[in-house]
Design a protein around this motif. Sequence first.
Motif, PDB file in Angstrom:
ATOM      1  N   ASN A 569      -8.667 -31.287  11.099  1.00 37.46           N
ATOM      2  CA  ASN A 569      -9.984 -30.674  10.897  1.00 37.46           C
ATOM      3  C   ASN A 569     -11.038 -31.176  11.872  1.00 37.46           C
ATOM      4  OD1 ASN A 569      -9.358 -29.274   8.264  1.00 37.46           O
ATOM      5  ND2 ASN A 569      -8.804 -31.388   7.818  1.00 37.46           N
ATOM      6  N   SER A 570     -10.680 -32.120  12.726  1.00 41.08           N
ATOM      7  CA  SER A 570     -11.675 -32.650  13.657  1.00 41.08           C
ATOM      8  C   SER A 570     -10.954 -33.354  14.791  1.00 41.08           C
ATOM      9  CB  SER A 570     -12.576 -33.661  12.951  1.00 41.08           C
ATOM     10  OG  SER A 570     -11.826 -34.831  12.652  1.00 41.08           O
ATOM     11  N   GLY A 571     -11.740 -33.730  15.797  1.00 44.53           N
ATOM     12  CA  GLY A 571     -11.167 -34.449  16.923  1.00 44.53           C
ATOM     13  C   GLY A 571     -10.627 -35.791  16.486  1.00 44.53           C
ATOM     14  N   ALA A 572     -11.444 -36.524  15.746  1.00 42.29           N
ATOM     15  CA  ALA A 572     -11.023 -37.862  15.322  1.00 42.29           C
ATOM     16  C   ALA A 572      -9.738 -37.782  14.506  1.00 42.29           C
ATOM     17  CB  ALA A 572     -12.132 -38.517  14.517  1.00 42.29           C
ATOM     18  N   GLU A 573      -9.625 -36.739  13.701  1.00 46.16           N
ATOM     19  CA  GLU A 573      -8.417 -36.615  12.878  1.00 46.16           C
ATOM     20  C   GLU A 573      -7.181 -36.326  13.751  1.00 46.16           C
ATOM     21  OE1 GLU A 573      -7.228 -33.795   9.554  1.00 46.16           O
ATOM     22  OE2 GLU A 573      -9.202 -34.494   8.894  1.00 46.16           O
ATOM     23  N   TYR A 598     -14.242 -42.316  24.700  1.00 50.41           N
ATOM     24  CA  TYR A 598     -14.714 -41.879  23.386  1.00 50.41           C
ATOM     25  C   TYR A 598     -13.627 -41.028  22.748  1.00 50.41           C
ATOM     26  CZ  TYR A 598     -17.512 -40.176  19.579  1.00 50.41           C
ATOM     27  OH  TYR A 598     -17.979 -39.911  18.312  1.00 50.41           O
ATOM     28  N   HIS A 599     -13.127 -41.508  21.597  1.00 49.78           N
ATOM     29  CA  HIS A 599     -12.078 -40.741  20.914  1.00 49.78           C
ATOM     30  C   HIS A 599     -12.455 -40.408  19.474  1.00 49.78           C
ATOM     31  CE1 HIS A 599      -9.244 -41.157  24.236  1.00 49.78           C
ATOM     32  NE2 HIS A 599      -9.532 -42.454  24.299  1.00 49.78           N
ATOM     33  N   GLY A 600     -13.653 -40.771  19.045  1.00 50.87           N
ATOM     34  CA  GLY A 600     -14.063 -40.419  17.692  1.00 50.87           C
ATOM     35  C   GLY A 600     -14.496 -41.631  16.896  1.00 50.87           C
ATOM     36  N   VAL A 650      -5.956 -41.602  26.931  1.00 50.28           N
ATOM     37  CA  VAL A 650      -6.950 -41.401  27.995  1.00 50.28           C
ATOM     38  C   VAL A 650      -7.546 -39.978  27.940  1.00 50.28           C
ATOM     39  CG1 VAL A 650      -5.249 -40.678  29.744  1.00 50.28           C
ATOM     40  CG2 VAL A 650      -7.365 -41.804  30.476  1.00 50.28           C
ATOM     41  N   GLU A 651      -8.811 -39.890  28.307  1.00 54.04           N
ATOM     42  CA  GLU A 651      -9.441 -38.567  28.461  1.00 54.04           C
ATOM     43  C   GLU A 651      -9.338 -38.179  29.935  1.00 54.04           C
ATOM     44  OE1 GLU A 651     -13.669 -38.938  26.614  1.00 54.04           O
ATOM     45  OE2 GLU A 651     -12.765 -40.914  26.779  1.00 54.04           O
ATOM     46  N   PRO A 652      -9.124 -36.924  30.228  1.00 52.55           N
ATOM     47  CA  PRO A 652      -9.063 -36.523  31.639  1.00 52.55           C
ATOM     48  C   PRO A 652     -10.404 -36.753  32.336  1.00 52.55           C
ATOM     49  CG  PRO A 652      -8.310 -34.742  30.205  1.00 52.55           C
ATOM     50  CD  PRO A 652      -8.851 -35.807  29.313  1.00 52.55           C
ATOM     51  N   LEU A 683      -2.949 -37.657  26.009  1.00 50.33           N
ATOM     52  CA  LEU A 683      -4.084 -37.075  26.723  1.00 50.33           C
ATOM     53  C   LEU A 683      -5.051 -36.449  25.710  1.00 50.33           C
ATOM     54  CD1 LEU A 683      -5.012 -36.661  29.678  1.00 50.33           C
ATOM     55  CD2 LEU A 683      -4.074 -34.352  29.527  1.00 50.33           C
ATOM     56  N   ASP A 684      -6.278 -36.934  25.723  1.00 50.10           N
ATOM     57  CA  ASP A 684      -7.281 -36.420  24.779  1.00 50.10           C
ATOM     58  C   ASP A 684      -8.047 -35.283  25.448  1.00 50.10           C
ATOM     59  OD1 ASP A 684      -9.440 -35.901  23.192  1.00 50.10           O
ATOM     60  OD2 ASP A 684      -9.972 -37.994  22.817  1.00 50.10           O
ATOM     61  N   GLU A 685      -7.695 -34.052  25.080  1.00 53.04           N
ATOM     62  CA  GLU A 685      -8.342 -32.864  25.662  1.00 53.04           C
ATOM     63  C   GLU A 685      -9.310 -32.239  24.649  1.00 53.04           C
ATOM     64  OE1 GLU A 685      -7.966 -30.952  28.632  1.00 53.04           O
ATOM     65  OE2 GLU A 685      -5.944 -31.349  29.423  1.00 53.04           O
ATOM     66  N   ILE A 686      -9.783 -33.080  23.749  1.00 49.43           N
ATOM     67  CA  ILE A 686     -10.645 -32.544  22.696  1.00 49.43           C
ATOM     68  C   ILE A 686     -11.890 -31.890  23.286  1.00 49.43           C
ATOM     69  CG2 ILE A 686     -12.160 -33.329  20.806  1.00 49.43           C
ATOM     70  CD1 ILE A 686      -9.752 -35.211  20.020  1.00 49.43           C
ATOM     71  N   GLN A 687     -12.452 -32.517  24.315  1.00 50.24           N
ATOM     72  CA  GLN A 687     -13.659 -31.938  24.906  1.00 50.24           C
ATOM     73  C   GLN A 687     -13.364 -31.176  26.201  1.00 50.24           C
ATOM     74  OE1 GLN A 687     -18.309 -33.081  25.617  1.00 50.24           O
ATOM     75  NE2 GLN A 687     -17.030 -34.450  24.515  1.00 50.24           N
ATOM     76  N   THR A 688     -12.344 -31.633  26.922  1.00 50.52           N
ATOM     77  CA  THR A 688     -12.081 -31.000  28.215  1.00 50.52           C
ATOM     78  C   THR A 688     -11.248 -29.722  28.083  1.00 50.52           C
ATOM     79  OG1 THR A 688     -10.207 -32.486  28.372  1.00 50.52           O
ATOM     80  CG2 THR A 688     -12.175 -33.119  29.600  1.00 50.52           C
TER      81      THR A 688
HETATM   82  N1  PLP Z   1     -12.252 -37.163  21.703  1.00 54.31           N
HETATM   83  C1  PLP Z   1     -13.150 -36.719  22.587  1.00 54.31           C
HETATM   84  C2  PLP Z   1     -12.818 -36.689  24.034  1.00 54.31           C
HETATM   85  C3  PLP Z   1     -14.408 -36.287  22.172  1.00 54.31           C
HETATM   86  O1  PLP Z   1     -15.290 -35.865  23.066  1.00 54.31           O
HETATM   87  C4  PLP Z   1     -14.696 -36.316  20.797  1.00 54.31           C
HETATM   88  C5  PLP Z   1     -16.008 -35.904  20.316  1.00 54.31           C
HETATM   89  O2  PLP Z   1     -16.974 -35.819  21.033  1.00 54.31           O
HETATM   90  C6  PLP Z   1     -13.729 -36.767  19.905  1.00 54.31           C
HETATM   91  C7  PLP Z   1     -12.512 -37.189  20.399  1.00 54.31           C
HETATM   92  C8  PLP Z   1     -14.007 -36.834  18.444  1.00 54.31           C
HETATM   93  O3  PLP Z   1     -14.115 -35.550  17.906  1.00 54.31           O
HETATM   94  P1  PLP Z   1     -14.821 -35.321  16.510  1.00 54.31           P
HETATM   95  O4  PLP Z   1     -16.261 -35.588  16.698  1.00 54.31           O
HETATM   96  O5  PLP Z   1     -14.507 -33.890  16.172  1.00 54.31           O
HETATM   97  O6  PLP Z   1     -14.203 -36.270  15.533  1.00 54.31           O
END
Ligand code: PLP
Length: 925
Positions: A569-573, A598-600, A650-652, A683-688
């Motif tokens: 339900n979210s990035g952190a999850e 930043y991963h949440g 890692v985030e890209p 690879l954390d593509e939550i934002q990218t």
């Molecule tokens: N990972 C990245 C790269 C983010 O930019 C974010 C939020 O900005 C998250 C994880 C965490 O996502 P959320 O706020 O939906 O928990």
Amino acid sequence: GSLRRNWGGDIFQFCQILHSNLKVFHGRVNFDENIRVVDELRGLVSAKGTSCEGRFYEIPMDASQILNDPNRALGFMEQAVDDAADWGAEIVGLGSMTGIVGSHGQHLADRGPIAITTGNSLTVFSAYQNLLRACELTGINLGQESIAIVGIPGSIGAALAKLLTPVCKELICVARTASSRAKQLAAELGCELLTSIPDALKTARIVLSATSSGDCIDQNWLLPGSLVIDVAVPTDVIDSRVMRDDVLVLTGGMLLTPETMSRESMFIGFNHGMVPSCFGETMLLALENRRECFSVGRNLSIEGVLEIGSVAIEHGFDFSKLSSMGVPVDGQQISRFKKAVNRSRETKLLAGRSRRESLSCEGSVPLQNGHASHSQNGHATNSQNGHASHSQNGHETFSQNGNSAHTPFPSAIRPRVGGLEFSGHRPDGKNGANGHSHHLLDCNPVKQTLQDAATPTDLSRLAADQYQRYINPVLVALGKSSGFLKTFVRGDGCCLWDDAGNQYLDFVAGFGSLNLGHNHPAISNAVQSAMTSQAPGFAQAAVNPYAAALADRLVSCSPVGLEMVSFSNSGAESIEAAIKLVRIVSDRSRILYCHGSYHGKTLGALSITGNRKFQKPFSPLIDGMDAVEFGDSERLADALKSRKYAAFFVEPIQCEGGMHVPPRGYLNEVETICRETNTLFVLDEIQTGLGRTGELFCADHFGISPDIMTLAKSLGGGMIPCGAMLCRSQLWMKAYGSVENFALHSSTFAGGSLAMAAGLATLDVLEQGDLIENCQRRSEQLRAGLDDLASRNDLIAEVRGQGLLIGIEFNPLPTKIVRHFAAQDPTGVSHFLAPQALDAIRNLAPIYVMQTLLDEFGIYTQIARSMPSVLRVQPPLCVNESQIDSFLNALEKCCDEFSFSNRITDSMIAKSTVGKLDKKSPATS
Ligand code: PLP
């Protein structure tokens, strides 16, 4: 001592204490029983810029003495009027008791030599406004209420009764005796007349009280949920404090003086500018230069009440602050009241009591006429009291005035009579480009009657109050003080609208959750069609075709090797799912992440978020997490060769960390190093992800295939929370591929039909439309403009990012200027108290640019919280050429303006003592 203790409290009580203290001195300090000037009023400047001055007289009698011996009081009052006229006064205002004797000011008005007002018209207006404000805060709908006016046929009570009759359900007049005047008024208004207060309070929970006797309402008589506006002086409600949580007793008739007015005088400064309205009316007539008698006699004209009220608003007087027993009401009191009312309602519903006794506070069960409608498909429909109406499919939809209470709007903006109303979307469900059907901020009809502040600020004030009280007081306080606080009520494409109808360009885009823009029609259509086709809400341990379809689509479009999907339900999850997965599959428990990442903010995600400020308050975090420099493959190789890490996260591009793009080839090297050391590459593509960088995934720029990839933000199409963790199938099988383990990781709402429908529509839009190409084109335009600006303006240190994920780093303020600010506090105490203060000064440029873009150009941006020297620029991918041009032009103006002021400040400092000291002695630096 007692005076000091009471400072800032109830002004009427304070006057009494002041008076009785002076009496104590009487005799000892040769204090004659005579009128006295107790305060001088200077600097009374209104918001319109007009001014007046005055003085406060005291007569040596208290309230009960005045009532018992009105002739003696009149004698003193005549003396005061004459003295004031000699001093040069052109109008005299009577306060509380002095406004009653002498036929409500008529005697003094007839006598002359100057104009008289009792101030009662503004008192009525103010009490009325207090009532509206209290209803707004507590969600009470006057149209459904019985109101008791205690103090009929007094002038204030009578005027309030006339104002309130048209807007409430039922009005009850309460008089001490059934005099012919009282009977006549009740008959004129078509209201019931009672002579017993307890009887009236059995029915009415809204009480306005304005008797001259005082102390006539026992708090125990009040119904739970009662709202009492006590206008009387001395007060009608017995006791000097409110004895119950489930009633709200407000001091009626106070108002806040304009900020332009000096608070030096004791009576204005006493309660930070809150004063009785009778005083306010006198000031207003003086400010308006009206030397006329006003509010004199028993019959107040309603036109006069409304007229003086609107004049007060024009001059900047404010009726929105509430006081209880003379002391300002805080948000906690309102919350306690609402909670107590709700609790008592629940108890009553359980006990099956009648409608009469149940309450209809907003947020509690709103009831309508007591009709039950029956569902088509035969579900149980009858509520206890027969009030619930049921929709076609058997859901309970308690309705109020015919509007469903189950609306997506917060209670305060839920459509209702007397509330603020939003119109719906276009009936065809399509949203025009930036041109939705207009959201109405319908004004409260009650307020329209009053022709008062029926402005959209009502909504922002209410929303800000509730947000401050229930969600985040600091955010609202900071936003209010910087003027950065906006109440956005509508979004379409790249645009946002505030409650006043102002349009903004959204260059934040929900930090990457709005790649498709606000309210993309394809997403709303998909969600709506899932709803109309009655997609199952949530059905665990079963197959959901929407989730299956989205998983299939995600696997087909994501980098090679990712074949399994866990929804969240979210990035952190999504990150939590990845942390758990790497831990369960690996015999190594340590995890490597990057400084500045930043991963949440959930505990696991926070443990790999490289920002001490976020982590430290929650330590100890999850053990075994180490950080390495972002973008440095050598250090990474060094760290991983120990082979103690299960995975590298890692985030890209580090977005929150300050929009850092790693050196070219870094991510490919990461992949290789991870393979060589048998470390999982996450690879954390939550934002990218999802088009933000000009490809569907940032990984696509480099042809890399991580072992695990996390998604969220725009996966829900900007409408429904939706996240996902994609991984190699052998990882999933190793972790969860057994009867014991298959349900080890789950989340109730993850994979819900509506989120999945939104996800599917998002992929359709991204794959079939031209959003990603548009992103590339607009990115080129934006980068070219920014690079050009950076080459001409040395405020900008660097522009970096990819696609429409851009960071502009500003140079810090010149040291000389920072030092100058620091020198304003030679003790250094302020920096001790607020250690970030100097940092904030250093980063003034991006803050200034962000605020000016918003305030002057209507462009909404944000700074990177982990690196406040960086302004984040990430509009929705549908941004058009002229919107980018507008942004570039506005940014250039902001930067030029700031550089100019920098140069001026710099040269001023150079010429000032600080500058000279600076030159002479390096030690001062
Ligand atoms: N990972 C990245 C790269 C983010 O930019 C974010 C939020 O900005 C998250 C994880 C965490 O996502 P959320 O706020 O939906 O928990």
